[in-house]
Design an enzyme around this catalytic site. Structure first.
Site, mmCIF file in Angstrom:
data_model
loop_
_atom_site.group_PDB
_atom_site.id
_atom_site.type_symbol
_atom_site.label_atom_id
_atom_site.label_comp_id
_atom_site.label_asym_id
_atom_site.label_seq_id
_atom_site.Cartn_x
_atom_site.Cartn_y
_atom_site.Cartn_z
ATOM 1 N N ASP A 1 -16.717 2.031 -2.108
ATOM 2 C CA ASP A 1 -15.861 0.909 -1.717
ATOM 3 C C ASP A 1 -16.699 -0.113 -0.960
ATOM 4 O O ASP A 1 -17.074 0.088 0.198
ATOM 5 C CB ASP A 1 -14.718 1.415 -0.829
ATOM 6 C CG ASP A 1 -13.751 0.301 -0.430
ATOM 7 O OD1 ASP A 1 -13.984 -0.859 -0.797
ATOM 8 O OD2 ASP A 1 -12.750 0.615 0.254
ATOM 9 N N SER B 1 0.805 -1.229 0.000
ATOM 10 C CA SER B 1 0.000 0.000 0.000
ATOM 11 C C SER B 1 0.833 1.272 0.000
ATOM 12 O O SER B 1 0.284 2.362 -0.204
ATOM 13 C CB SER B 1 -0.944 0.000 1.201
ATOM 14 O OG SER B 1 -1.917 -1.018 1.058
#
Length: 673
Positions: free
Chosen positions: A353, A329
């Site tokens: 999301d 990430s």
């Protein structure tokens, strides 16, 4: 009449013999005269030189190797003189018997024998090789008294390299070692002047800065012309030119910070690179585990070499320079920057999301701790949304991702002043065609693009590359070649030559776009995954945690089924810069197989920033917790960095002011560094 006739015949034969003898004598004298002319006239210069060479010997004098110092003048590599017991194998009839007899005079251990055997395999038979080093005065006297018993054995005074901090900074400093046959063959291709300067030299840099700056550190070889007798004994000195010591390297590294970071890693594996984004100067360059370079100075023994070379943790691998890892990430801020720079996505665009993203019949998931909901670019970075970046990667495509991120330094060498750097992998369709041989492997599939968005898939980079990219992003596009050496000092002229970090063309990033990413990374430390670790910090910073898979999961396989194997667990990563408004330090680090970036990597970054910006050194209690991956914000009472003794030295020896102290003063006064 017959008698008279015979007499005439005898006289005739006598005259012929006399003429023949005279001719032969003249011929012989002619040969002698021709030889005399040849030697005295035609070969005069050559024979005169050879005669002079028999009378005069030129002895090279090897110079003192240059010192290596950190940014505060602390010596990291120096020299000392010691006696060695050396054997020339070609002059010894029975080598094993001679060594056995020597062992009765001077202590010779098995490791000394094994090291000597290894040196013999790498050297020529007529070379003098050490069987024992660092002899005491008593041992020298004991051998000298019995020297007549050992033809081909002698004692020599040699300079040895010393690394006073042992394992600290071993991968960046490197070590020196005896020149082997392959290196001697390579030296034959050198210019005559360079080759002449290495006459008499037996040790050269093998790794790290010792290798990269070999010609700066070596110095200029001197010589001594000595008149010798017929027996080869020195009679008098005819001429002398003293050697010129090697130059001193002044590094950008703060060795106290370097030692702190290595201590914070503890027994764990990993790497950290910290850079000053305003110049490209490297402040810390850590690879764990480390090794002791002093083992190599006088020839490493077979057991020690086996322990290092066959160790499963690979202590000889420079993980900061040659270890490649998926960024996880920590890649997301760069993906977002690429989207803004290419115009592919507006930062205000909201993506729903739902923790899953479906593509091509496959479902790409999110960590169990993620929360669903609508997310714009800032919130996607702060909350580390996988779905947001899955969809972004799908929209951009692999080639656009490559073209936008390659200028940040991903997938190419940074050209740091160390040898052996690897390129890493920033995939593209062309990259895959070059990478694989079989046609079916060379085709890029759209589904392979999805995982690139979260720093997985084919993405593989070094911590040096990632730190350089963070540095560029934090400054809004300024780019430099990272450098470990700041200045080179000529110790004879007392002049210092600045080794300027080469500035590259800045990236044309829009300030408004850069602010979006930097503000989001600052938000990570306030409300995101590293908020706990950076609670109460006396400065602002931006960061991004990362948790990267060490191995790929098979279809239907869950991470919980493999994490029992420590070496298959996820890697812990963190990238950061500080202060957020005007960065003076940027870093990237990884702790291998340590899990979440917020639990293992981010705490190390916090303590690096505390050191550089506040002049604070963590308490022993805090260091112990960080080594175990159990720390958050610092605990205990931090110490003043300048008061903490250097590794292996008492507190009184740590007098030189550190970069942390000056940085803390700058923060307090509001000055910029």
């Amino acid at each position: 009449m017959v008698v008279l006739k015979n007499l005439k015949q005898e006289l005739s034969r006598f005259r012929l013999r006399l003429l023949a003898a005279a001719a032969f004598v003249l011929f012989c004298f002619g040969l002698l005269l021709a030889r005399l002319v040849f030697l005295q006239v035609l070969q005069h210069d050559s024979l005169s030189d050879r005669a002079e060479a028999n009378r005069v010997t030129v002895v090279p004098i090897v110079p003192n190797r240059g010192l290596i110092k950190d940014r505060n003048g602390i010596v990291l590599a120096s020299n000392y003189s010691a006696y060695t017991l050396e054997i020339t194998p070609a002059k010894v009839a029975d080598l094993d018997a001679t060594i056995d007899q020597l062992a009765q005079v001077i202590e010779i251990q098995q490791r000394d024998r094994r090291r000597f055997k290894r040196l013999m395999e790498e050297s020529k038979n007529f070379e003098s090789l050490p069987i024992r080093t660092k002899l005491s005065d008593t041992e020298v006297a004991r051998f000298t008294a019995q020297r007549f018993r050992f033809p081909g054995v002698d004692i020599k005074a040699r300079l040895f390299r010393n690394y006073p901090f042992g394992e600290v900074g071993s991968h960046l400093i490197g070590y020196i070692g005896r020149i082997n046959q392959a290196e001697k063959k390579a030296m034959d291709d050198w210019e005559e002047e360079d080759l002449a300067n290495y006459r008499g030299t037996e040790y050269i840099g093998k790794l790290g800065l010792e290798q990269s700056y070999e010609h700066e550190l070596h110095g200029i070889t001197g010589f001594e012309q000595v008149e010798t007798s017929a027996a080869g004994r020195a009679v008098r000195r005819l001429a002398h030119r003293p050697p010129t010591p090697g130059n001193t390297l002044h590094l950008s590294i703060d060795i106290r910070l370097q030692a702190l970071v290595e201590q914070l890693f503890g027994e764990r594996r990993g790497a950290l690179v910290a850079i000053d984004p305003r110049s490209g100067e490297v402040l810390a360059f850590v690879s764990k585990p480390t090794f002791d370079p002093n083992l190599f100075v006088d020839g490493i023994d077979a057991d020690s070499w086996r322990d290092l070379n066959e160790n499963i943790d690979k202590p000889l691998l420079n993980r900061a320079l040659r270890g490649t890892y998926p960024p996880g990430s920590t890649f997301k801020p760069f993906m977002a920057m690429a989207a803004l720079n290419s115009g592919k996505r507006d930062p205000r665009l909201v993506i729903q999301d739902n923790l899953t993203f479906s593509f091509g019949g496959r479902v790409f998931g999110s960590p169990e701790v993620d929360r669903p909901g609508p997310k714009d670019m800032r919130l996607a970075i702060v909350s580390s949304s996988n779905v947001y970046f899955y969809s972004l990667a799908n929209e951009m495509g692999v080639d656009l991702i490559h073209d936008e991120l390659e200028p940040f330094g991903f997938g190419r060498k940074t050209e740091i002043d160390l040898q052996g750097e690897v390129t890493g992998d920033l995939p593209s369709t062309e990259w895959k065609r070059r990478k694989f041989r079989r046609p079916e492997q060379q085709k890029w599939y759209a589904g392979e693009t999805i995982s690139l968005g979260i720093g997985q898939g084919y993405n593989n980079f070094t911590m040096l590359q990632i730190a350089t990219a963070v540095s560029t992003l934090s400054t809004g596009g300024l780019r430099f070649k990272p450098r470990l050496v700041r200045e080179i000092e000529d110790v004879v002229k007392h002049e210092q030559r600045r080794v300027a970090s080469d500035a590259l063309s800045p990236l044309p990033l829009r300030p408004a776009d850069v602010d979006v990413i930097r503000n989001a990374m600052h938000g990570v430390t306030l409300e995101g995954t590293s908020r706990t670790v950076f609670a109460g910090a006396g400065y602002t910073s931006g960061g991004k945690t990362g948790t990267a898979q060490a191995i790929g999961l098979k279809a239907g396989e869950k991470y919980s089924s493999i994490k029992a194997d420590e070496r298959k667990r996820d890697h812990s990563l963190y990238v950061a810069f500080a202060p957020a408004e005007a960065p003076t330090i940027a870093l990237a680090l990884i702790v291998e197989n340590a899990g979440f970036g917020s639990t293992s990597a981010a705490p190390i970054a916090r303590r690096v920033f505390d050191y550089m910006l506040m002049g604070q050194y963590p308490s022993e209690e805090d260091i112990a917790l960080t080594q175990q991956g159990k720390s958050g914000p610092p605990v205990g009472t931090p110490r003043r960095a300048i008061e903490v003794p250097l590794p292996g030295q008492p507190a009184a020896a740590s007098a030189p002011a550190s970069g942390a102290a000056s940085a803390a003063a700058a923060v307090a006064s509001g000055a910029s560094r």
